[in-house]
Design a protein around this motif. Structure first.
Motif, PDB file in Angstrom:
ATOM      1  N   GLY A  52       0.754  -1.281  -0.283  1.00 44.43           N
ATOM      2  CA  GLY A  52      -0.099  -0.123  -0.292  1.00 44.43           C
ATOM      3  C   GLY A  52       1.219   1.396   0.046  1.00 44.43           C
ATOM      4  O   GLY A  52       0.461   1.890  -0.301  1.00 44.43           O
ATOM      5  N   ALA A  53       2.369   1.353  -0.093  1.00 40.37           N
ATOM      6  CA  ALA A  53       3.550   2.524   0.130  1.00 40.37           C
ATOM      7  C   ALA A  53       3.244   2.869  -1.191  1.00 40.37           C
ATOM      8  O   ALA A  53       2.359   2.328  -1.897  1.00 40.37           O
ATOM      9  CB  ALA A  53       4.704   1.850   0.555  1.00 40.37           C
ATOM     10  N   ASP A  54       3.102   4.579  -1.420  1.00 46.77           N
ATOM     11  CA  ASP A  54       2.762   5.375  -1.821  1.00 46.77           C
ATOM     12  C   ASP A  54       4.762   4.990  -3.693  1.00 46.77           C
ATOM     13  O   ASP A  54       5.198   5.393  -3.203  1.00 46.77           O
ATOM     14  CB  ASP A  54       2.449   6.672  -1.952  1.00 46.77           C
ATOM     15  CG  ASP A  54       2.752   7.321  -3.256  1.00 46.77           C
ATOM     16  OD1 ASP A  54       1.226   7.792  -4.226  1.00 46.77           O
ATOM     17  OD2 ASP A  54       3.043   8.854  -3.156  1.00 46.77           O
ATOM     18  N   VAL A  55       4.043   4.861  -5.085  1.00 43.96           N
ATOM     19  CA  VAL A  55       4.693   4.788  -5.222  1.00 43.96           C
ATOM     20  C   VAL A  55       4.553   5.370  -6.522  1.00 43.96           C
ATOM     21  O   VAL A  55       4.027   5.795  -6.899  1.00 43.96           O
ATOM     22  CB  VAL A  55       5.759   3.302  -6.260  1.00 43.96           C
ATOM     23  CG1 VAL A  55       6.261   3.075  -7.210  1.00 43.96           C
ATOM     24  CG2 VAL A  55       5.541   2.572  -5.163  1.00 43.96           C
ATOM     25  N   ARG A  56       5.448   6.321  -6.107  1.00 41.71           N
ATOM     26  CA  ARG A  56       5.352   7.959  -8.096  1.00 41.71           C
ATOM     27  C   ARG A  56       7.175   7.710  -8.446  1.00 41.71           C
ATOM     28  O   ARG A  56       7.673   7.295  -8.168  1.00 41.71           O
ATOM     29  CB  ARG A  56       4.531   8.799  -7.801  1.00 41.71           C
ATOM     30  CG  ARG A  56       5.984  10.098  -6.251  1.00 41.71           C
ATOM     31  CD  ARG A  56       5.208  10.741  -6.136  1.00 41.71           C
ATOM     32  NE  ARG A  56       3.439  10.102  -4.667  1.00 41.71           N
ATOM     33  CZ  ARG A  56       2.308  10.608  -4.832  1.00 41.71           C
ATOM     34  NH1 ARG A  56       2.648  11.998  -6.100  1.00 41.71           N
ATOM     35  NH2 ARG A  56       1.574  10.503  -4.658  1.00 41.71           N
ATOM     36  N   LEU A  57       7.000   8.614  -9.826  1.00 43.50           N
ATOM     37  CA  LEU A  57       7.427   8.834 -10.296  1.00 43.50           C
ATOM     38  C   LEU A  57       9.193   9.731  -9.435  1.00 43.50           C
ATOM     39  O   LEU A  57       8.633  10.310  -8.557  1.00 43.50           O
ATOM     40  CB  LEU A  57       7.824  10.247 -11.622  1.00 43.50           C
ATOM     41  CG  LEU A  57       7.198   9.648 -13.125  1.00 43.50           C
ATOM     42  CD1 LEU A  57       6.688  10.605 -13.942  1.00 43.50           C
ATOM     43  CD2 LEU A  57       8.126   8.030 -13.824  1.00 43.50           C
ATOM     44  N   PHE A  58       9.997   9.638  -9.703  1.00 39.54           N
ATOM     45  CA  PHE A  58      10.686  10.130  -8.751  1.00 39.54           C
ATOM     46  C   PHE A  58      11.168  11.832  -9.453  1.00 39.54           C
ATOM     47  O   PHE A  58      12.247  12.021 -10.826  1.00 39.54           O
ATOM     48  CB  PHE A  58      12.564   9.829  -8.057  1.00 39.54           C
ATOM     49  CG  PHE A  58      12.724  10.663  -8.487  1.00 39.54           C
ATOM     50  CD1 PHE A  58      13.256  11.486  -6.209  1.00 39.54           C
ATOM     51  CD2 PHE A  58      14.671  10.659  -8.097  1.00 39.54           C
ATOM     52  CE1 PHE A  58      13.946  11.435  -6.083  1.00 39.54           C
ATOM     53  CE2 PHE A  58      15.797  11.643  -7.310  1.00 39.54           C
ATOM     54  CZ  PHE A  58      15.377  12.375  -6.188  1.00 39.54           C
ATOM     55  N   TYR A  59      10.870  13.275  -8.377  1.00 41.44           N
ATOM     56  CA  TYR A  59      11.728  13.970  -9.344  1.00 41.44           C
ATOM     57  C   TYR A  59      13.474  14.734  -8.668  1.00 41.44           C
ATOM     58  O   TYR A  59      12.869  15.169  -7.092  1.00 41.44           O
ATOM     59  CB  TYR A  59      10.552  15.715  -9.427  1.00 41.44           C
ATOM     60  CG  TYR A  59       9.729  15.090 -10.759  1.00 41.44           C
ATOM     61  CD1 TYR A  59       9.811  14.407 -11.796  1.00 41.44           C
ATOM     62  CD2 TYR A  59       8.467  14.221 -10.022  1.00 41.44           C
ATOM     63  CE1 TYR A  59       8.616  14.317 -12.486  1.00 41.44           C
ATOM     64  CE2 TYR A  59       7.780  13.432 -10.309  1.00 41.44           C
ATOM     65  CZ  TYR A  59       7.503  13.856 -12.039  1.00 41.44           C
ATOM     66  OH  TYR A  59       6.418  13.260 -13.449  1.00 41.44           O
ATOM     67  N   PRO A  60      14.090  14.791  -9.330  1.00 43.29           N
ATOM     68  CA  PRO A  60      15.324  15.297  -7.965  1.00 43.29           C
ATOM     69  C   PRO A  60      15.090  16.727  -7.904  1.00 43.29           C
ATOM     70  O   PRO A  60      14.252  17.406  -8.734  1.00 43.29           O
ATOM     71  CB  PRO A  60      16.810  15.007  -9.070  1.00 43.29           C
ATOM     72  CG  PRO A  60      16.126  14.721 -10.568  1.00 43.29           C
ATOM     73  CD  PRO A  60      14.544  14.638 -10.150  1.00 43.29           C
ATOM     74  N   PRO A  61      15.368  17.057  -6.745  1.00 40.83           N
ATOM     75  CA  PRO A  61      15.429  18.717  -6.843  1.00 40.83           C
ATOM     76  C   PRO A  61      16.157  19.305  -7.199  1.00 40.83           C
ATOM     77  O   PRO A  61      17.343  18.746  -8.286  1.00 40.83           O
ATOM     78  CB  PRO A  61      16.044  18.651  -4.995  1.00 40.83           C
ATOM     79  CG  PRO A  61      16.061  17.819  -4.919  1.00 40.83           C
ATOM     80  CD  PRO A  61      15.980  16.264  -5.816  1.00 40.83           C
ATOM     81  N   ILE A  62      15.360  20.461  -8.207  1.00 39.41           N
ATOM     82  CA  ILE A  62      16.429  21.594  -8.813  1.00 39.41           C
ATOM     83  C   ILE A  62      16.510  23.060  -8.396  1.00 39.41           C
ATOM     84  O   ILE A  62      16.188  23.565  -6.906  1.00 39.41           O
ATOM     85  CB  ILE A  62      15.656  21.895  -9.597  1.00 39.41           C
ATOM     86  CG1 ILE A  62      15.383  20.683 -10.491  1.00 39.41           C
ATOM     87  CG2 ILE A  62      16.250  23.092 -10.826  1.00 39.41           C
ATOM     88  CD1 ILE A  62      14.624  20.885 -12.122  1.00 39.41           C
ATOM     89  N   LEU A  63      18.111  23.306  -7.545  1.00 40.37           N
ATOM     90  CA  LEU A  63      18.817  23.946  -6.585  1.00 40.37           C
ATOM     91  C   LEU A  63      19.590  25.260  -7.960  1.00 40.37           C
ATOM     92  O   LEU A  63      19.697  25.031  -8.927  1.00 40.37           O
ATOM     93  CB  LEU A  63      19.686  23.714  -6.147  1.00 40.37           C
ATOM     94  CG  LEU A  63      19.475  22.757  -5.242  1.00 40.37           C
ATOM     95  CD1 LEU A  63      20.704  22.035  -4.588  1.00 40.37           C
ATOM     96  CD2 LEU A  63      18.483  23.053  -4.361  1.00 40.37           C
ATOM     97  N   ALA A  64      19.225  26.411  -7.083  1.00 42.26           N
ATOM     98  CA  ALA A  64      19.524  27.776  -8.090  1.00 42.26           C
ATOM     99  C   ALA A  64      20.486  27.998  -7.887  1.00 42.26           C
ATOM    100  O   ALA A  64      21.099  27.590  -6.438  1.00 42.26           O
ATOM    101  CB  ALA A  64      18.038  28.823  -8.604  1.00 42.26           C
ATOM    102  N   LEU A  65      21.160  28.513  -8.672  1.00 40.70           N
ATOM    103  CA  LEU A  65      23.055  29.091  -8.080  1.00 40.70           C
ATOM    104  C   LEU A  65      22.293  30.946  -7.797  1.00 40.70           C
ATOM    105  O   LEU A  65      21.496  31.444  -8.239  1.00 40.70           O
ATOM    106  CB  LEU A  65      23.905  29.326  -9.477  1.00 40.70           C
ATOM    107  CG  LEU A  65      24.293  27.922  -9.999  1.00 40.70           C
ATOM    108  CD1 LEU A  65      25.339  28.627 -11.019  1.00 40.70           C
ATOM    109  CD2 LEU A  65      24.950  27.536  -8.979  1.00 40.70           C
ATOM    110  N   THR A  66      23.113  31.569  -6.807  1.00 35.40           N
ATOM    111  CA  THR A  66      22.660  32.263  -6.405  1.00 35.40           C
ATOM    112  C   THR A  66      23.882  32.925  -6.341  1.00 35.40           C
ATOM    113  O   THR A  66      25.306  32.929  -6.535  1.00 35.40           O
ATOM    114  CB  THR A  66      22.506  32.761  -4.860  1.00 35.40           C
ATOM    115  OG1 THR A  66      23.749  31.765  -4.185  1.00 35.40           O
ATOM    116  CG2 THR A  66      21.420  31.697  -4.884  1.00 35.40           C
TER     117      THR A  66
END
Length: 75
Positions: free
Chosen positions: A61-75
């Motif tokens: 019953g665990a949720d399985v979904r596409l993985f979207y890696p975090p996107i970080l902005a350069l500062t």
């Protein structure tokens, strides 16, 4: 390793997808090499577990979904 999944929201996973794809389940990221079955019930995913180094016991019953890696902005 294989996981059997049921799609409860939205369309079933498409077995003709270009592989590998990354999916997430409860903090663990897996690489999916293939999907068999037309779903939405009982599709089988061939997975390589712990791609991100997280090892977890997965429960039914665990949720399985596409993985979207975090996107970080350069500062």
């Amino acid at each position: 390793t294989s996981w059997t999944v049921d799609t409860t929201d939205g369309p079933a996973w498409n077995p003709s997808t270009t592989f590998p794809i990354l999916m997430a389940c409860e903090g663990e990221v897996v690489s999916v090499a293939s999907i068999t079955g037309a779903g939405p019930s009982g599709q089988v995913l061939a997975v390589t577990r712990s791609v991100n180094g997280v090892v977890k016991a997965q429960t039914a019953g665990a949720d399985v979904r596409l993985f979207y890696p975090p996107i970080l902005a350069l500062t």
